[in-house]
Design a protein around this motif. Sequence first.
Motif, PDB file in Angstrom:
ATOM      1  N   VAL A   1      -9.765  -4.871  -0.014  1.00  0.00           N
ATOM      2  CA  VAL A   1      -9.226  -3.633   0.556  1.00  0.00           C
ATOM      3  C   VAL A   1      -9.414  -2.477  -0.420  1.00  0.00           C
ATOM      4  N   LEU A   2      -9.247  -2.757  -1.708  1.00  0.00           N
ATOM      5  CA  LEU A   2      -9.492  -1.718  -2.710  1.00  0.00           C
ATOM      6  C   LEU A   2     -10.936  -1.223  -2.638  1.00  0.00           C
TER       7      LEU A   2
ATOM      8  N   ILE B   1      -0.039   4.242  -2.643  1.00  0.00           N
ATOM      9  CA  ILE B   1      -0.625   5.518  -2.218  1.00  0.00           C
ATOM     10  C   ILE B   1       0.256   6.672  -2.670  1.00  0.00           C
TER      11      ILE B   1
ATOM     12  N   ILE C   1     -12.867  -1.210  -0.063  1.00  0.00           N
ATOM     13  CA  ILE C   1     -12.985  -0.353   1.121  1.00  0.00           C
ATOM     14  C   ILE C   1     -12.435   1.047   0.831  1.00  0.00           C
ATOM     15  N   VAL C   2     -11.254   1.083   0.243  1.00  0.00           N
ATOM     16  CA  VAL C   2     -10.625   2.371  -0.061  1.00  0.00           C
ATOM     17  C   VAL C   2     -11.547   3.201  -0.946  1.00  0.00           C
ATOM     18  N   PHE C   3     -12.087   2.556  -1.967  1.00  0.00           N
ATOM     19  CA  PHE C   3     -12.993   3.232  -2.887  1.00  0.00           C
ATOM     20  C   PHE C   3     -14.206   3.803  -2.161  1.00  0.00           C
TER      21      PHE C   3
ATOM     22  N   GLY D   1      -9.263   7.363  -5.932  1.00  0.00           N
ATOM     23  CA  GLY D   1      -9.624   5.959  -5.798  1.00  0.00           C
ATOM     24  C   GLY D   1      -9.337   5.185  -7.070  1.00  0.00           C
TER      25      GLY D   1
ATOM     26  N   TRP E   1       0.782  -1.235   0.000  1.00  0.00           N
ATOM     27  CA  TRP E   1       0.000   0.000   0.000  1.00  0.00           C
ATOM     28  C   TRP E   1       0.815   1.287   0.000  1.00  0.00           C
TER      29      TRP E   1
ATOM     30  N   VAL F   1     -14.576   4.462   1.051  1.00  0.00           N
ATOM     31  CA  VAL F   1     -14.236   5.534   1.995  1.00  0.00           C
ATOM     32  C   VAL F   1     -13.993   6.835   1.230  1.00  0.00           C
ATOM     33  N   ILE F   2     -13.257   6.742   0.118  1.00  0.00           N
ATOM     34  CA  ILE F   2     -12.982   7.956  -0.652  1.00  0.00           C
ATOM     35  C   ILE F   2     -14.278   8.552  -1.188  1.00  0.00           C
TER      36      ILE F   2
ATOM     37  N   MET G   1      -5.578   4.490  -7.555  1.00  0.00           N
ATOM     38  CA  MET G   1      -4.985   3.492  -6.670  1.00  0.00           C
ATOM     39  C   MET G   1      -5.250   2.096  -7.210  1.00  0.00           C
ATOM     40  N   SER G   2      -6.453   1.905  -7.749  1.00  0.00           N
ATOM     41  CA  SER G   2      -6.769   0.577  -8.251  1.00  0.00           C
ATOM     42  C   SER G   2      -6.359   0.429  -9.707  1.00  0.00           C
TER      43      SER G   2
END
Lengths: 309, 332
Positions: free
Chosen positions: A283-284, A100, A286-288, A243, A96, A290-291, A246-247
């Motif tokens: 996890v991606l 990031i 989740i990141v998406f 987001g 990560w 949250v963003i 990152m992916s």
Amino acid sequence: MFRYIVRRLLQMVLTFFGATFLVYALMFANQDDPYQALVGERPLSESQRIALNAQYHLDDPFLVQYWHYVRGLLTGDLGTSLTQRRPISEMLAEAWPITIKLALLAVLIAAVIAVSAGVLSGIRRGGVFDNVTLVITLIVLAMPVVVLAPVAQVVFGVQLGWFPVTVTRDAGLWDLLLPALVLGTLVIATELRVTRSSVAENMRADYVRTARAKGLTNKRVIGAHVLRNSLIPVITLIGVDIGALMSGAIITEGVFNIPGVGFNLFRGIRAEDGPLVVGFVSVLVIVFLVINLIVDLLYAALDPRIRYE
Amino acid sequence: MNFDPNAPLLQVNDMHVEFRTRDGVARAVTGVNLILRPGETLAVLGESGCGKSVTAQAIMGILDTPPAHVTKGEVLYRGVDLLKLPEDERRQVRANRIAMIFQDALSALNPVYSVGYQIGELFRTHRGLSRQEAKRRAVDLLDQVRIPDAKNRVDDYPHQFSGGMRQRVMIAMALALDPDVLIADEPTTALDVTVQAQIMGLLAEVQRERNMGLVLITHDMGVVADVADTIAVMYAGKVVEYAPVYDIYAHPAHPYTKALLESIPRLDFKGRGLNVIRGLPPALTDVPRGCPFHPRCAYARDVCRQDPPPPAYQIAPRRIASCHFIREVLGV
């Protein structure tokens, strides 16, 4: 506002399990011979098969396997990579930071260029600058990363030698600059066009005429009135782009050999490493989510007409 | 700037404005003359597209150029031609000397700033006041335009106000720097009738208090009759009749004015058909030859179809009209 956030977080839990289930199912359906994938090229004995099954439950029906996986998740265990023989959580923790760093650098570069060029061409629509940027953005839009990344690597990395050709885990910002530029081109064109049309539209708004009638300087009319309104959609777009980058760094990370999230994901998909892929994708997700939540909250902060309850 | 306190407050001489677009040149204003005295209310009356708003924006200097160009004429404020001033000095005239309010206050106010900020901005940029002092002044102004609970509403955003209250905010903003000319471009068109009356009452009141000249742009004959001192009737970019309000209502001298008055519904004419003006005003890219009003005019003869209308004719002191058949229309 508080209730809105709680509701969104609860929705996230559902989305998270839905996403893991889907990805898990896809990986399961895609499996050829997971045992063989596990041991690689070597021949596989029956006793090895039994031992592996005890560890990974590979012979169980799909739902039972998924149940084992979710049970692990709930106890904080993301499982172990089949190919790397390492805990997924450890691999995530390693991958990560660099992803990031790369994504933020890419977004920063893209946003600075896109917003300043977009504002300039929006103010003078149809001017020389506007038309030149239009052509450039079309070229950038039409250029896929699969082409752009290797070309940039060859030209700026190998031939000119300005940037390192590949990137290591503890790379500095300078090392990441070229991959970040390549990655940024994914979003720069849309960000620029959105900025431009938003500025152009606001330039014609009635409140701009009011601002002029108030005897404000041109600088203030544009800087305080036009921009404050025009940048609302742009900022939310940039948030979503973080987001996406990152992916979306799979190809870029692959080409520049950056050991980040996309790189691991790519390797996992090829090796049919189910736990690795599901863990990383979850996890991606989740990141998406949250963003996206942050972007929605930011929207309300920027535009007083929007209130969540 | 050397403003001459003895010169007329605001005078527009032979102003021409055209819009140069890809589809051709639209002559929106073709020779407008206006004069405004302190404390006077001048109503500029006309249908949509007659050039009344363009005239107002040309006076303010806020037309979008391009496509709009003021090609000829003068806008004299206290004897100084604003059209000849450099942009920086022209900017100082806006809001300080001549202020303007617009039709739709919701879109005319910036949605992302509080009303207090938008009013205070004038004090901060023109007077160099601090944020706090500017806000205090904004509260005072909101009070003056009778917004209840001004102290607590100063931080509210435009969308949190009702239509009438928003127009009051616009008026407060226009009054901030004590201008002596206020141009109101259809200030009540977007409001319902009871609120219209309140806003017109407020405008009349602040005008009286400050002895401001008020240019009221409207298409509403009813509004005009109540508040105007003088009326300029515009058609297709020209002032066709210019007269004190009483004279115009009693004896219109131009066929267009007469037709406008006859198209107002009246209680004592109940049951009779209404005399509407048939047809539409001409497109400004394609104004008919001769008098632009002739296709819709009851008095039109051959001369109207061929020759442009005669120069403005002085019927009485402060009263002019531009038509070949003034006597006939007046019925003398």
